[in-house]
Design an enzyme around this catalytic site. Structure first.
Site, PDB file in Angstrom:
ATOM      1  N   ASN A  42       0.842  -1.192   0.000  1.00 47.57           N
ATOM      2  CA  ASN A  42       0.000   0.000   0.000  1.00 47.57           C
ATOM      3  C   ASN A  42       0.879   1.245   0.000  1.00 47.57           C
ATOM      4  OD1 ASN A  42       0.552  -0.823   2.781  1.00 47.57           O
ATOM      5  ND2 ASN A  42      -0.949   0.694   3.453  1.00 47.57           N
ATOM      6  N   GLU A  44       0.164   5.186   0.712  1.00 41.19           N
ATOM      7  CA  GLU A  44      -0.762   6.232   1.122  1.00 41.19           C
ATOM      8  C   GLU A  44      -0.346   7.574   0.529  1.00 41.19           C
ATOM      9  OE1 GLU A  44      -2.089   4.284   5.380  1.00 41.19           O
ATOM     10  OE2 GLU A  44      -0.849   6.080   5.414  1.00 41.19           O
ATOM     11  N   CYS A  53      -3.812   0.471  -2.939  1.00 38.58           N
ATOM     12  CA  CYS A  53      -3.751  -0.742  -2.127  1.00 38.58           C
ATOM     13  C   CYS A  53      -2.637  -1.667  -2.627  1.00 38.58           C
ATOM     14  CB  CYS A  53      -5.074  -1.481  -2.196  1.00 38.58           C
ATOM     15  SG  CYS A  53      -6.463  -0.576  -1.488  1.00 38.58           S
ATOM     16  N   GLU A  55      -2.828  -4.866  -3.243  1.00 40.98           N
ATOM     17  CA  GLU A  55      -3.308  -5.745  -4.308  1.00 40.98           C
ATOM     18  C   GLU A  55      -3.289  -5.028  -5.657  1.00 40.98           C
ATOM     19  OE1 GLU A  55      -5.840  -6.655  -0.587  1.00 40.98           O
ATOM     20  OE2 GLU A  55      -4.831  -4.935  -1.481  1.00 40.98           O
ATOM     21  N   CYS A  86     -10.013  -4.976   0.179  1.00 45.71           N
ATOM     22  CA  CYS A  86     -11.148  -4.053   0.217  1.00 45.71           C
ATOM     23  C   CYS A  86     -12.079  -4.357  -0.954  1.00 45.71           C
ATOM     24  CB  CYS A  86     -10.659  -2.608   0.172  1.00 45.71           C
ATOM     25  SG  CYS A  86     -10.022  -2.092  -1.448  1.00 45.71           S
ATOM     26  N   CYS A  89     -10.549  -3.705  -4.402  1.00 44.69           N
ATOM     27  CA  CYS A  89      -9.540  -4.701  -4.788  1.00 44.69           C
ATOM     28  C   CYS A  89     -10.178  -6.047  -5.110  1.00 44.69           C
ATOM     29  CB  CYS A  89      -8.466  -4.829  -3.715  1.00 44.69           C
ATOM     30  SG  CYS A  89      -7.332  -3.419  -3.751  1.00 44.69           S
TER      31      CYS A  89
END
Length: 133
Positions: A42, A44, A53, A55, A86, A89
């Site tokens: 990830n 940010e 993310c 993934e 999530c 994803c």
């Protein structure tokens, strides 16, 4: 720890996550149809919706290298409960796999698989490329 190379790769790449705001590092490693492994973490951003993310990063690396089909994936987060993909994803995984894709969630603390689900279990009645045929 399992001898599947996806697990240590997800653990390794998780350490590279850029998570200065949440402190929640996630790593993902996937295998594509020809056996190659791709990973992502990830990333940010101060403008929260602009982060990515783990993934999504792994999928982007696979596509950039010419892979087109995910055959397995491991996701590793640092929570006490399993770190599942999530919703966004889950849909991204569906684009490059089928409902039978096995998704394993691994503990960052122990390296052990703590939850295994199919994509259908995480995203029932999904809409995918075959829905457009």
């Amino acid at each position: 720890m399992n001898d599947d190379p996806l697990i240590p790769e997800a653990l390794r790449v998780r350490e590279n996550a850029w998570a200065p705001y949440s402190g929640f590092q996630v790593g993902a490693a996937l295998r594509c149809e020809d056996g190659r492994i791709f990973s992502g973490c990830n990333v940010e951003n101060a403008a929260y919706p602009e982060g990515t993310c783990a993934e999504a990063g792994a999928i982007a690396a696979m596509i950039a290298s010419g892979g087109r089909r995910i055959t397995g994936i491991v996701v590793c987060g640092d929570s006490a409960t399993p770190c599942t993909p999530c919703g966004g994803c889950r849909q991204k995984l569906r684009e490059f796999s089928g409902p039978d894709l096995i998704i394993r969630m691994v503990s960052a603390r122990s390296g052990e698989v703590v939850l295994t689900r199919t994509l259908a279990g995480l995203l029932p009645d999904s809409f995918g490329p075959d829905s457009l045929e």
